[in-house]
Scaffold this motif. Structure first.
Motif, PDB file in Angstrom:
ATOM      1  N   UNK A   1       0.842  -1.181   0.000  1.00 32.79           N
ATOM      2  CA  UNK A   1       0.000   0.000   0.000  1.00 32.79           C
ATOM      3  C   UNK A   1       0.884   1.239   0.000  1.00 32.79           C
ATOM      4  N   UNK A   2       0.424   2.279  -0.672  1.00 37.13           N
ATOM      5  CA  UNK A   2       1.197   3.513  -0.716  1.00 37.13           C
ATOM      6  C   UNK A   2       1.373   4.115   0.665  1.00 37.13           C
ATOM      7  N   UNK A   3       2.602   4.573   0.942  1.00 38.29           N
ATOM      8  CA  UNK A   3       2.892   5.102   2.268  1.00 38.29           C
ATOM      9  C   UNK A   3       3.309   6.555   2.282  1.00 38.29           C
ATOM     10  N   UNK A   4       3.085   7.265   1.196  1.00 37.08           N
ATOM     11  CA  UNK A   4       3.414   8.682   1.190  1.00 37.08           C
ATOM     12  C   UNK A   4       4.799   8.971   0.653  1.00 37.08           C
ATOM     13  N   UNK A   5       5.311  10.147   1.010  1.00 39.31           N
ATOM     14  CA  UNK A   5       6.596  10.627   0.486  1.00 39.31           C
ATOM     15  C   UNK A   5       7.732   9.672   0.812  1.00 39.31           C
TER      16      UNK A   5
ATOM     17  N   UNK B   1      12.197   4.374   1.882  1.00 36.76           N
ATOM     18  CA  UNK B   1      12.106   3.810   3.227  1.00 36.76           C
ATOM     19  C   UNK B   1      12.019   2.296   3.188  1.00 36.76           C
ATOM     20  N   UNK B   2      11.285   1.772   2.223  1.00 35.18           N
ATOM     21  CA  UNK B   2      11.172   0.309   2.122  1.00 35.18           C
ATOM     22  C   UNK B   2      12.512  -0.314   1.728  1.00 35.18           C
TER      23      UNK B   2
ATOM     24  N   UNK C   1      13.556  -4.961  -9.012  1.00 42.43           N
ATOM     25  CA  UNK C   1      12.319  -5.356  -8.340  1.00 42.43           C
ATOM     26  C   UNK C   1      11.335  -4.191  -8.406  1.00 42.43           C
ATOM     27  N   UNK C   2      10.260  -4.387  -9.132  1.00 46.49           N
ATOM     28  CA  UNK C   2       9.250  -3.356  -9.284  1.00 46.49           C
ATOM     29  C   UNK C   2       8.414  -3.241  -8.013  1.00 46.49           C
ATOM     30  N   UNK C   3       8.203  -2.030  -7.546  1.00 46.73           N
ATOM     31  CA  UNK C   3       7.333  -1.791  -6.399  1.00 46.73           C
ATOM     32  C   UNK C   3       5.978  -1.344  -6.928  1.00 46.73           C
ATOM     33  N   UNK C   4       4.963  -2.171  -6.704  1.00 50.20           N
ATOM     34  CA  UNK C   4       3.610  -1.902  -7.188  1.00 50.20           C
ATOM     35  C   UNK C   4       2.748  -1.468  -6.015  1.00 50.20           C
TER      36      UNK C   4
END
Length: 481
Positions: A165-169, A174-175, A208-211
């Motif tokens: 899930x999107x976590x903002x800026x 951060x991941x 690695x694509x982040x979707x």
């Protein structure tokens, strides 16, 4: 020359041999897809000291230290053979060679022991199989590390994407940082870069694509070039077939859950029932970390002694499901501060045994206590056996199981007199038998089983994924049955 001088000279000689092993091990892995093991422990990408420590560890389970001077001839012999994709255990080769009385040379014995992986018998290298991680928490990131580590040969499993899930800026930054640094498991072994524009993490050359998605039904994986992929659900949000089927989107062929499955979802413990997975099964579960810890030794004990009934008590590290400080929680007791309390809770591991071991007729009960450590747990398995035995017999039997049986990748064994939980951080086995704590009285046996409930479990998950993807290569020499 003094004893100290002799010891130092011996160490330097072994260092030199271990150093010369590294390029041979690396070349076998990269060019032939051969993983070199030592008593089930991979020697791929290991340092000189790590190779020596792995050899020395053998004394805890085999009773005597295994020297690189003993294993190096077998490694050299392997490089001369026409090997196909496989896993080859130098420890097993050395042990079996000592017991062989035919007078064969190391080269002759090695060629015979690994004949199933050579010449016309060798299997073809598999095309890379795409893998998607749905969720990127504790287990997701450790599974990612393992998949990246095992991508060295360019074959096997290939981590293509993670879904979060999107976590903002700076979400992706951060991941990536959490993948790079881990307070328990240490630094990532390699390099990680981030391309924010393309939403991509590049780890050791693996793009690695982040979707970003809030629901599985909103993702079409084929638009990212992903085909026939295995999706690993690390969220635990969906546990039954109906919920997990939401992941069967374009580009996804199979779904593997890293939590106990419900209903008719098969619960798989690698080493015990992974061979029961039907080729057309699209949804399966890897059960829980505790189920993986207790089922292999439970099977081993039932095979040899018969188990009439049992109880498992787990002393388990706290998890993200608990609160750091006292606060509301929907479950009883879990709202109390995890780092400050021992917390009695339930475990589903005992009931899950029936799914993984349907032939076991014994009733197994279970309970759990969460304790203020961040990782590594212990399961105390109290068994009533079908026949009387002795502590010495059970001790020797479990040691042999950890060395030579088909369960040797799942069951480890330690005789360390002062072993504590932190010693087992990073263990790749499902559980480790603590020999010093073993208790046997007639038909009653109590096993103390350490397990890294994060990393050891993640290794079991990857083994299941390798199996269903067809890239789980055979191990030689063949284990005793």
């Amino acid at each position: 020359m003094t004893v100290n001088d002799d010891s130092f000279t011996n160490w330097k000689n072994r260092e030199e041999i271990a150093e010369s092993m590294i390029p041979l091990i690396g070349k076998l892995h990269r060019e032939r897809d051969v993983t070199v093991l030592l008593h089930s422990r991979s020697l791929v990408n290991k340092s000189v000291v790590s190779i020596l420590k792995t050899h020395r560890f053998a004394r805890q389970i085999a009773g005597a230290e295994l020297s690189v001077t003993e294993t190096m001839p077998f490694l050299k012999a392997l490089t001369t053979l026409d090997l196909g994709p496989s896993q080859i255990d130098l420890g097993m080769l050395a042990t079996m060679y000592k017991a062989d009385e035919r007078g064969l040379s190391v080269e002759e014995f090695t060629a015979e022991a690994v004949a199933g992986a050579t010449g016309a018998n060798k299997i073809d290298r598999r095309e890379p199989r795409d893998v998607v991680l749905y969720g990127f928490g504790r287990i997701g990131r450790l599974v990612a590390r393992l998949l990246i580590e095992k991508a060295g040969s360019g074959n096997g499993l290939r981590l293509r994407a993670i879904v979060v899930r999107g976590g903002g800026a700076q979400d992706i930054v951060k991941r990536a940082s959490l993948l790079r640094r881990d307070s328990i498991h240490g630094q990532f072994q390699g390099t990680i870069t981030v391309d924010e524009d393309s939403s991509t993490i590049v780890a050791n050359g693996n793009a690695i694509k982040v979707i970003y998605a809030d629901d599985p039904s909103s993702v079409d994986y084929t638009q990212y070039g992903i085909r026939d992929a295995i999706l690993i659900d690390n969220t635990g949000k969906w546990r039954d077939r109906e919920g997990l089927s939401k992941h069967l989107r374009p580009g996804i062929d199979k779904v593997v859950l890293t939590a106990p499955g419900k209903g008719d979802v098969p619960n798989i413990v690698h080493g015990v029932n992974h061979d029961t997975i039907k080729p057309d099964e699209q949804i399966l579960s890897c059960a829980s970390c505790t189920t993986n810890a207790i089922v292999p030794p439970l099977k081993a004990m039932d095979d040899e002694y018969g188990v009439l009934r049992g109880h498992v008590e787990t002393v388990h590290s706290f998890t993200n499901d608990q609160n750091l400080l006292d606060n509301y929680h929907k479950a009883e007791r879990r709202g109390r501060s995890a780092p400050l309390n021992m917390v009695i809770t339930e475990t589903g591991a005992a009931s899950a045994v029936a799914k993984a071991l349907p032939d076991l007729k014994a009733k197994i009960s279970g309970s759990s206590i969460r304790v203020p450590v961040p990782d590594v747990s212990i399961a105390i398995l109290n068994l009533q056996l079908a026949r009387e035995t002795t502590r010495e017999e059970v001790h020797d039997y479990l040691r042999e199981v950890s060395l030579t049986s088909p369960l040797k990748r799942q069951i480890d064994f330690t005789t360390a007199p002062d072993a504590v939980s932190s010693d087992f951080i990073g263990s790749r086995h499902a559980s480790i038998v603590d020999a010093g704590a073993l208790k046997v009285d007639g038909d009653n046996a109590i096993l103390y089983l350490w397990y890294d409930n994060e990393f050891g479990y993640s290794c079991q998950v990857v083994r299941v994924v390798q199996h269903v993807s067809g890239v789980e290569y055979p191990t030689y020499p063949a284990t005793a049955v």
